[in-house]
Design a protein around this motif. Structure first.
Motif, short mmCIF file in Angstrom:
data_model
loop_
_atom_site.label_atom_id
_atom_site.label_comp_id
_atom_site.label_asym_id
_atom_site.label_seq_id
_atom_site.Cartn_x
_atom_site.Cartn_y
_atom_site.Cartn_z
N MET A 1 0.85 -1.20 0.00
CA MET A 1 0.00 0.00 0.00
C MET A 1 0.88 1.25 0.00
O MET A 1 1.85 1.32 0.73
CB MET A 1 -0.88 -0.01 1.24
N GLN A 2 0.48 2.20 -0.82
CA GLN A 2 1.26 3.42 -0.93
C GLN A 2 0.96 4.36 0.23
O GLN A 2 -0.18 4.52 0.64
CB GLN A 2 0.87 4.11 -2.24
N ASP A 3 2.02 4.95 0.76
CA ASP A 3 1.80 5.91 1.84
C ASP A 3 1.25 7.20 1.27
O ASP A 3 1.71 7.68 0.24
CB ASP A 3 3.13 6.21 2.55
N MET A 4 0.28 7.75 1.95
CA MET A 4 -0.29 9.00 1.46
C MET A 4 0.18 10.14 2.35
O MET A 4 0.42 9.97 3.54
CB MET A 4 -1.82 8.94 1.46
N GLN A 5 0.30 11.30 1.74
CA GLN A 5 0.63 12.49 2.51
C GLN A 5 -0.55 12.85 3.40
O GLN A 5 -1.69 12.57 3.06
CB GLN A 5 0.92 13.66 1.56
N PRO A 6 -0.26 13.48 4.54
CA PRO A 6 -1.35 13.83 5.47
C PRO A 6 -2.47 14.62 4.82
O PRO A 6 -3.63 14.36 5.06
CB PRO A 6 -0.64 14.65 6.55
N GLU A 7 -2.12 15.60 3.97
CA GLU A 7 -3.18 16.44 3.39
C GLU A 7 -4.04 15.63 2.41
O GLU A 7 -5.23 15.83 2.30
CB GLU A 7 -2.62 17.68 2.70
N GLN A 8 -3.36 14.70 1.73
CA GLN A 8 -4.10 13.86 0.80
C GLN A 8 -5.11 12.99 1.55
O GLN A 8 -6.25 12.81 1.12
CB GLN A 8 -3.11 12.99 0.05
N THR A 9 -4.64 12.46 2.70
CA THR A 9 -5.52 11.66 3.54
C THR A 9 -6.73 12.47 3.99
O THR A 9 -7.85 11.99 3.99
CB THR A 9 -4.74 11.16 4.77
N GLN A 10 -6.46 13.73 4.34
CA GLN A 10 -7.56 14.60 4.79
C GLN A 10 -8.56 14.84 3.67
O GLN A 10 -9.76 14.82 3.88
CB GLN A 10 -7.00 15.93 5.27
N ASP A 11 -8.03 15.06 2.46
CA ASP A 11 -8.90 15.26 1.31
C ASP A 11 -9.79 14.04 1.10
O ASP A 11 -10.98 14.16 0.85
CB ASP A 11 -8.07 15.48 0.03
N THR A 12 -9.17 12.87 1.17
CA THR A 12 -9.91 11.64 0.96
C THR A 12 -10.99 11.48 2.00
O THR A 12 -12.14 11.14 1.70
CB THR A 12 -8.95 10.43 1.01
N GLU A 13 -10.63 11.74 3.24
CA GLU A 13 -11.62 11.61 4.31
C GLU A 13 -12.78 12.58 4.10
O GLU A 13 -13.95 12.21 4.26
CB GLU A 13 -10.97 11.85 5.69
N ALA A 14 -12.46 13.80 3.69
CA ALA A 14 -13.52 14.79 3.44
C ALA A 14 -14.43 14.33 2.30
O ALA A 14 -15.65 14.48 2.36
CB ALA A 14 -12.89 16.14 3.11
N ARG A 15 -13.82 13.74 1.27
CA ARG A 15 -14.59 13.25 0.15
C ARG A 15 -15.53 12.12 0.57
O ARG A 15 -16.70 12.07 0.19
CB ARG A 15 -13.64 12.75 -0.95
N ILE A 16 -14.99 11.21 1.36
CA ILE A 16 -15.80 10.09 1.83
C ILE A 16 -16.98 10.60 2.67
O ILE A 16 -18.12 10.19 2.47
CB ILE A 16 -14.93 9.11 2.67
N ARG A 17 -16.67 11.52 3.58
CA ARG A 17 -17.74 12.02 4.46
C ARG A 17 -18.82 12.75 3.65
O ARG A 17 -20.00 12.68 3.97
CB ARG A 17 -17.16 12.92 5.55
N GLU A 18 -18.38 13.43 2.60
CA GLU A 18 -19.33 14.11 1.73
C GLU A 18 -20.21 13.10 1.00
O GLU A 18 -21.43 13.25 0.91
CB GLU A 18 -18.54 14.95 0.73
N GLN A 19 -19.59 12.05 0.48
CA GLN A 19 -20.36 11.01 -0.22
C GLN A 19 -21.40 10.39 0.71
O GLN A 19 -22.56 10.19 0.34
CB GLN A 19 -19.41 9.89 -0.71
N ILE A 20 -20.97 10.10 1.92
CA ILE A 20 -21.87 9.45 2.88
C ILE A 20 -23.01 10.39 3.27
O ILE A 20 -24.16 9.97 3.43
CB ILE A 20 -21.08 8.98 4.13
N ALA A 21 -22.69 11.69 3.40
CA ALA A 21 -23.71 12.65 3.81
C ALA A 21 -24.71 12.93 2.68
O ALA A 21 -25.89 13.14 2.93
CB ALA A 21 -23.04 13.95 4.26
N GLU A 22 -24.21 12.90 1.45
CA GLU A 22 -25.07 13.33 0.34
C GLU A 22 -25.87 12.21 -0.32
O GLU A 22 -26.79 12.45 -1.07
CB GLU A 22 -24.22 14.03 -0.73
N ASN A 23 -25.49 10.96 -0.04
CA ASN A 23 -26.19 9.84 -0.67
C ASN A 23 -26.86 8.97 0.39
O ASN A 23 -26.19 8.24 1.11
CB ASN A 23 -25.21 8.99 -1.49
N PRO A 24 -28.20 9.06 0.47
CA PRO A 24 -28.89 8.33 1.54
C PRO A 24 -28.72 6.82 1.45
O PRO A 24 -28.73 6.14 2.47
CB PRO A 24 -30.36 8.74 1.37
N VAL A 25 -28.58 6.31 0.24
CA VAL A 25 -28.30 4.87 0.10
C VAL A 25 -27.05 4.73 -0.75
O VAL A 25 -27.04 5.08 -1.93
CB VAL A 25 -29.47 4.11 -0.57
N LEU A 26 -25.97 4.27 -0.14
CA LEU A 26 -24.66 4.29 -0.79
C LEU A 26 -23.94 2.97 -0.57
O LEU A 26 -23.79 2.50 0.56
CB LEU A 26 -23.85 5.45 -0.21
#
Lengths: 104, 121
Positions: free
Chosen positions: B1-26
């Motif tokens: 597994m490739q190591d990700m930079q901290p900011e990249q990880t944060q971006d990914t987490e924000a994207r995931i949380r957005e997907q989960i919040a915006e799609n009631p069935v995902l």
């Protein structure tokens, strides 16, 4: 029984004191080269009483955290209370893998 | 597994949380409902399709960053993962068991976005 199958059994026995436990190596159903990559566990335990499926699966995942991170590609999980097991009697079959990638 | 930079990880987490919040069935899965690349993802998406309501999915094979981050965020090590109304429901075995017990259908029906009956957007 392979060492991984053995380890899974030991950990689940210790962690859940199940009244019934079956760990099956289903790696042969899948294309991978690893001989101990896909498992199915059927666990019947009193401790599951009153727990939702999510909680039960979390308990199993927690006990096998290290193995899931590093060794096991897929884990089919069927959890029952003794009462549920009495009425169900058998756990469902697992699907065949479709090749795909190597990690969880 | 490739190591990700901290900011990249944060971006990914924000994207995931957005997907989960915006799609009631995902559904996070390997491949797509039409072309699943894993038997477990295939079964999960079939059960979800059989509920007869629209749902969103993310192919984690196309999104390695999500695949790496979501297990930590969800505290759930495997895929597929079904999220309804921002809450993790479970993986393939749970989805199928709930479907067979008739518990999944009402859950999805209640959460799924309303579809215009005339089919107009």
């Amino acid at each position: 029984m392979g060492p991984m199958q053995n380890l899974i059994e030991t950990k689940l026995k210790a962690g859940l004191t199940p009244s019934y436990l079956r760990v099956e190596n289903e790696s042969h159903m899948h294309g991978g080269s690893a001989l101990e990559s896909h498992f199915k566990v059927t666990v019947v335990a009193e401790t599951f009483t009153g727990q939702r499926l999510l909680q039960r699966h979390r308990s199993v995942n927690q006990l096998l955290r290290e193995e899931l991170q590093n060794h096991i590609h897929a884990l089919a999980m069927h959890t029952y209370t003794p009462e549920e097991w009495e009425s169900v009697g058998e756990s469902p079959a697992s699907p065949d893998c479709r090749g795909g990638s190597k990690h969880i | 597994m490739q190591d990700m930079q901290p900011e990249q990880t944060q971006d990914t987490e924000a994207r995931i949380r957005e997907q989960i919040a915006e799609n009631p069935v995902l559904l996070y899965m390997k491949g797509s409902p039409k072309l699943p690349s894993c038997g477990f993802s295939a079964q999960a998406s079939q059960a979800l399709m059989a509920c007869g309501k629209p749902f969103a999915y993310v192919d984690i094979l196309q999104n390695p960053d999500i695949r790496a981050e979501l297990p930590r965020i969800a505290d759930w090590p495997t895929f597929p993962q079904l999220w309804i109304n921002g809450e993790l429901i479970g993986g393939c075995d749970i989805i199928l068991e709930m479907f067979q017990q008739g518990e999944l259908q009402p859950l999805v029906a209640e959460a799924a976005p309303e579809v215009d009956e005339n089919g107009a957007e």
